[in-house]
Motif scaffolding. Structure first.
Motif, short mmCIF file in Angstrom:
data_model
loop_
_atom_site.label_atom_id
_atom_site.label_comp_id
_atom_site.label_asym_id
_atom_site.label_seq_id
_atom_site.Cartn_x
_atom_site.Cartn_y
_atom_site.Cartn_z
N ALA A 113 15.71 40.89 -42.17
CA ALA A 113 14.49 40.27 -42.72
C ALA A 113 13.25 40.75 -41.97
N LEU A 114 13.35 40.89 -40.65
CA LEU A 114 12.22 41.38 -39.87
C LEU A 114 11.90 42.83 -40.23
N LEU A 159 6.93 34.98 -38.70
CA LEU A 159 8.04 34.08 -38.99
C LEU A 159 9.38 34.76 -38.78
N ALA A 160 9.49 36.01 -39.28
CA ALA A 160 10.76 36.73 -39.12
C ALA A 160 11.05 36.98 -37.65
N SER A 161 10.03 37.32 -36.87
CA SER A 161 10.22 37.54 -35.43
C SER A 161 10.67 36.27 -34.74
N TYR A 162 10.04 35.15 -35.10
CA TYR A 162 10.43 33.88 -34.49
C TYR A 162 11.87 33.53 -34.85
N ARG A 163 12.21 33.73 -36.12
CA ARG A 163 13.57 33.39 -36.54
C ARG A 163 14.60 34.30 -35.88
N SER A 168 -3.22 40.81 -48.36
CA SER A 168 -1.82 41.25 -48.30
C SER A 168 -1.40 41.51 -46.86
N VAL A 169 -2.29 42.13 -46.08
CA VAL A 169 -1.97 42.40 -44.67
C VAL A 169 -1.79 41.09 -43.91
N TYR A 170 -2.66 40.13 -44.19
CA TYR A 170 -2.55 38.87 -43.47
C TYR A 170 -1.27 38.15 -43.83
N GLU A 171 -0.93 38.13 -45.10
CA GLU A 171 0.33 37.50 -45.49
C GLU A 171 1.52 38.20 -44.84
N SER A 172 1.46 39.53 -44.76
CA SER A 172 2.55 40.25 -44.12
C SER A 172 2.60 39.96 -42.62
N ASP A 173 1.44 39.74 -42.00
CA ASP A 173 1.43 39.36 -40.58
C ASP A 173 2.17 38.03 -40.37
N VAL A 174 1.87 37.07 -41.23
CA VAL A 174 2.54 35.77 -41.11
C VAL A 174 4.04 35.92 -41.37
N ALA A 175 4.39 36.75 -42.36
CA ALA A 175 5.81 36.96 -42.65
C ALA A 175 6.52 37.61 -41.46
N VAL A 176 5.87 38.57 -40.82
CA VAL A 176 6.46 39.22 -39.65
C VAL A 176 6.57 38.22 -38.49
N ARG A 202 6.93 46.01 -45.28
CA ARG A 202 5.87 45.52 -46.17
C ARG A 202 4.52 45.53 -45.46
N ARG A 203 4.52 45.18 -44.19
CA ARG A 203 3.26 45.17 -43.46
C ARG A 203 2.73 46.59 -43.26
N ALA A 204 3.63 47.52 -42.96
CA ALA A 204 3.19 48.91 -42.79
C ALA A 204 2.56 49.44 -44.08
N ALA A 205 3.17 49.10 -45.22
CA ALA A 205 2.60 49.56 -46.50
C ALA A 205 1.23 48.92 -46.74
N ALA A 206 1.11 47.62 -46.44
CA ALA A 206 -0.18 46.95 -46.63
C ALA A 206 -1.23 47.50 -45.66
N GLU A 207 -0.83 47.81 -44.42
CA GLU A 207 -1.78 48.39 -43.47
C GLU A 207 -2.25 49.76 -43.91
N ALA A 208 -1.35 50.56 -44.45
CA ALA A 208 -1.76 51.88 -44.93
C ALA A 208 -2.76 51.76 -46.07
N GLN A 209 -2.51 50.82 -46.97
CA GLN A 209 -3.44 50.62 -48.08
C GLN A 209 -4.79 50.12 -47.58
N LEU A 210 -4.76 49.19 -46.62
CA LEU A 210 -6.02 48.69 -46.08
C LEU A 210 -6.77 49.78 -45.31
N ALA A 211 -6.05 50.60 -44.55
CA ALA A 211 -6.69 51.70 -43.82
C ALA A 211 -7.37 52.66 -44.79
N SER A 212 -6.76 52.89 -45.93
CA SER A 212 -7.38 53.77 -46.94
C SER A 212 -8.69 53.17 -47.44
#
Length: 786
Positions: free
Chosen positions: A697-698, A514-518, A504-512, A704-714
């Motif tokens: 969008a960014l 893409l959003a940053s590039y756009r 989930s974190v990796y997918e959110s990284d790619v989404a971020v 979404r990435r912050a939420a996934a990072e928090a879950q992964l950190a847990s």
């Protein structure tokens, strides 16, 4: 005399009339000159049109446009610009009209080429679900396409990595046909064996490994290695055949895999109680090898059981000096002290035992009091550095993790092959690589910011054999966090939870990304729009435009002045002709009256010739009268048809149009400047609608990435806490063993003192630590290959 005056007037009128008539008649045609004039006029017209048509619109060719987009995406992939390439291809893939009206031209790329490149981008970025969603339909639509074999191999690797071993076995068996290319068949057989191994189908696994070994591909050595391990896993009594296979393979294997084979052979020899052979094979692994830690540790235990106590003490001490971060650190120091104790160096052994006990107690206390701080900080750094996967590598200290390269299709030559129609794209034949301690340690140090570990120098080669060994190794603030990484994965569901959250974190990284590039692209487009509007405004207010308008106004005024001059000249011509015509009519009337008077006075006396002359004079006067009437009637038409006067009206019309155009231009210019100023003000005051949409969008992707990072950190912190408990338990066990060893050393020192003063009541040989005499050997069951 009168006749002469009349003749002069008639001559003047005839000349004027002839001039007027001549002005109305066209000149005789000159064909050559007319053709040249026409050509020059056409050329000038075309040149004028070319100057005016500054926005030439090319003919729409959607097929070539799509082909250009696909080739641009390929260029971005080849230059490692994966995010722009993915953005371009996603836009093209989701466009409802991109591939409509595209004719099938063999030279142009089509939707299948786009899908292939899009699948490679997803595969490179590790987005498994999108990769499957593109690759599977692509493969099903045309499995014989030039990239069908490559995509099939990638789907096979994806299934194996996701733990779908039954599916991987089915796919691999479909690929491992006799007619398949050698590299494809070797990869399929190897994956079949690995998947069957994970499914505990050891018979099928051995069969697949044996067939993969016969392919002669780069997978042969790894297949033979796995075949020996599978044999041992299926029957633990087969240590002898497995060891023989490993020894034969060690003769030719090189690199990290060769060291892995030698290490496994050394461990098998140890299990078979061939301690000298175990020490020899472990010693063949160089000190700079990635597998040096486990090789030194295995050799030390083999030397110890071979009763080569001094060599064992040196080997255990070398391990302790070089690898203080590993969980076996205290164990190696305890065994070095035990070897010294059995060598009857009780004072050195006692000091070493006590130092180990004190060090272990300090580490336990530090870990107990600082564990929340340590685990929270480590979890944060691991998640921020995207290195949490380092925690879940299956024991990197033993080097038992083999990784199959999953970069097939990412090489530039393979991607460039997507634009050829002559050769099929095949996966690269790359042998598996070993994930060992040095690679993991370097990654850990770079992510966590640890300095490069500096171990105390090894014992000099010329040092005496009985020279004391120093173990003054203080536990630094980095030792405890580093040790948590090399403790085996805890027996908890953390590994499965990590797999889910990390994806989930990796997918959110790619989404971020893409959003940053756009967003950056939208902001750059807005900046370009502002620059273009500013340039347009400057061009509209340029001095040259004002000068042109001024010249047009001056030309209009000149045209009006010329038209006025022509009007005055026309009036002058009319007055001049009116005076001449009146004078001619007067003379003609006088001549006619004179002729009538002569006829009246001389009636009856005139000769025929005289009468004829008078008649001729009367007719001449009438002719002059008619000529004057004719000139007067044709005068206005002649003036109007004269080139100068004829162009006067068209010139005046042009002047009127120029005036209207100047006024319209000034009005349009004012409106355009006002519109440009309004748009510039809006763009400078804030973001455009597209930028606002991309910013939203960014922001959503960041959330979404912050939420996934928090879950992964847990999840990471839970794993670190579990490992901290295991490290504390291990350190406590080591403390107990060290205290027991210190007490044993003190007991033997007391016996030696009594013996020295003659009060020995009996001889007792130095004992060993019961925990480590048998319990410290490497595991008899080979670890599972991941």
């Amino acid at each position: 005399m009168m006749s002469a005056r009349v003749a002069g007037v008639v001559l003047l009128a005839a000349i004027v009339a002839a001039s007027s008539v001549a002005a109305q008649l066209p000149p005789p045609p000159d064909t050559a000159r007319l053709a040249d004039t026409t050509v020059r006029a056409d050329t000038a017209l075309l040149a004028a049109q070319a100057r005016l048509d500054t926005g030439i619109a090319p003919q729409l060719d959607q097929g070539r446009g799509v082909d250009a987009e696909i080739r641009s995406a390929l260029f971005e992939l080849l230059t490692d610009r994966w995010v722009p390439a993915l953005d371009r291809m996603q836009w093209l893939h989701t466009s409802p009209v991109a591939f409509t009206d595209v004719q099938a031209v063999p030279e142009l790329r089509d939707r299948r080429d786009l899908l292939f490149l899009l699948s490679q981008a997803y595969y490179r970025l590790g987005l498994s679900e999108p990769f499957r969603g593109i690759a599977q339909p692509l493969l099903e639509s045309d499995p014989t396409a030039r990239y069908g074999t490559l995509v099939q191999s990638q789907l096979l690797m994806d299934a194996y990595q996701r733990g779908e071993f039954e599916r991987a076995v089915a796919m691999a068996r479909a690929m491992a046909v006799e007619t398949a290319p050698q590299a494809v068949r070797g990869l399929a057989l190897l994956v079949t064996g690995l998947s069957a191994y994970e499914l505990r189908d050891y018979v099928s696994a051995r069969q697949a490994f044996a067939e993969a070994g016969r392919t002669g591909t780069p997978y042969a050595d790894a297949a033979q290695y796995m075949e020996a391990l599978t044999l041992l896993r299926s029957d633990t009594a087969q240590i002898g055949p497995a060891l023989a296979s490993m020894q034969a393979l060690a003769q030719r294997a090189t690199g990290p895999l060769g060291d892995q084979v030698r290490l496994t052979a050394a461990q098998l020899a140890y299990e078979a109680e061939q301690f000298d052979e175990s020490a020899r094979m472990a010693g063949a692994i160089g000190p700079a090898s990635p597998l040096a830690p486990q090789a030194i540790f295995t050799r030390a235990w083999a030397l110890y059981h071979a009763e080569r106590l001094q060599d064992a003490a040196d080997a255990f001490s070398e391990f302790a000096r070089r690898f203080p971060q590993l969980p076996q650190h205290e164990e190696s120091r305890l065994m070095a002290a035990q070897a010294l104790l059995e060598l009857e160096r009780t004072a050195d052994a006692g000091a070493m035992f006590q130092e180990v006990a004190d060090s272990a107690n300090r580490q336990v206390e530090a870990l107990r009091t600082r564990r929340p701080e340590i685990t929270a900080e480590l979890a944060r750094r691991l998640v921020d550095g995207r290195a949490a996967g380092l925690l879940f590598i299956a024991d990197p200290t033993t080097g038992k993790t083999l990784v199959l390269e999953d970069a097939d299709g990412l090489d530039w030559s393979v991607l460039a092959g997507a634009l050829t129609d002559t050769a099929a794209l095949l996966p690269r034949a790359v042998p598996p690589r070993v994930v060992a301690l040095d690679a993991v340690e370097a990654r850990v140090d770079s992510v966590l910011g640890f300095a490069e570990s500096t171990a105390p120098p090894a014992r000099p080669l010329d040092a005496p054999v009985d020279a004391p060994v120093s173990y003054a190794l203080p536990v630094s603030s980095e030792t405890l966090p580093r040790r948590l990484f090399f403790t085996p994965v805890s027996a908890s569901p953390n590994r499965a939870a990590f797999a889910r959250t990390a994806h989930s974190v990796y997918e959110s990284d790619v989404a971020v990304a893409l959003a940053s590039y756009r967003l950056a692209d939208a902001r750059a487009a807005q900046a370009r729009q502002v620059a273009l509007l500013e340039a347009l405004r400057n061009s509209l207010t340029d001095a040259e435009l004002e000068q042109m308008l001024a010249r047009l106004s001056a030309a209009r005024d000149s045209i009006e002045a010329i038209a006025s001059d022509l009007d005055r000249n026309a009036d002058w011509v009319r007055r001049m002709f009116a005076a001449q015509l009146e004078f001619t009519r007067t003379l003609a009337g006088e001549n006619r009256r004179m002729v009538d008077s002569v006829r009246t006075h001389l009636a009856g006396t005139l000769e025929p010739s005289e009468a004829s002359a008078l008649e001729y004079e009367a007719q001449t006067a009438s002719t002059y009268q008619r000529i004057a009437d004719l000139i007067e009637a044709a005068l206005e038409g002649a003036i109007a048809r004269h080139p100068a006067f004829a162009m006067r009206d068209s010139t005046r019309a042009h002047a009127a149009r120029i005036a209207a155009l100047v006024d319209e231009t000034r009005s349009a210019l004012g409106s355009a400047l006002a519109a440009i100023d309004d748009e510039l003000g809006r763009l400078r005051a804030g973001d455009s609608d597209r930028v606002l949409a991309m910013r939203a969008a960014l922001s959503e992707a960041d959330q979404r990435r912050a939420a996934a990072e928090a879950q992964l950190a847990s999840v990471v912190r839970a794993e670190l806490d579990a490992r901290a408990d295991e490290v504390i338990a291990l350190l406590r066990r080591d403390t107990e063993a060290a205290e027991f060893g210190a007490a044993s050393a003190a007991f033997f020192q007391a016996l030696e003192a009594q013996r020295a003063i003659g009060t020995d009541h009996g001889s007792t040989s130095n004992g060993v630590l019961p925990q480590y005499r048998n319990g410290g050997a490497p595991a008899r069951t080979p670890p599972r290959e991941d």
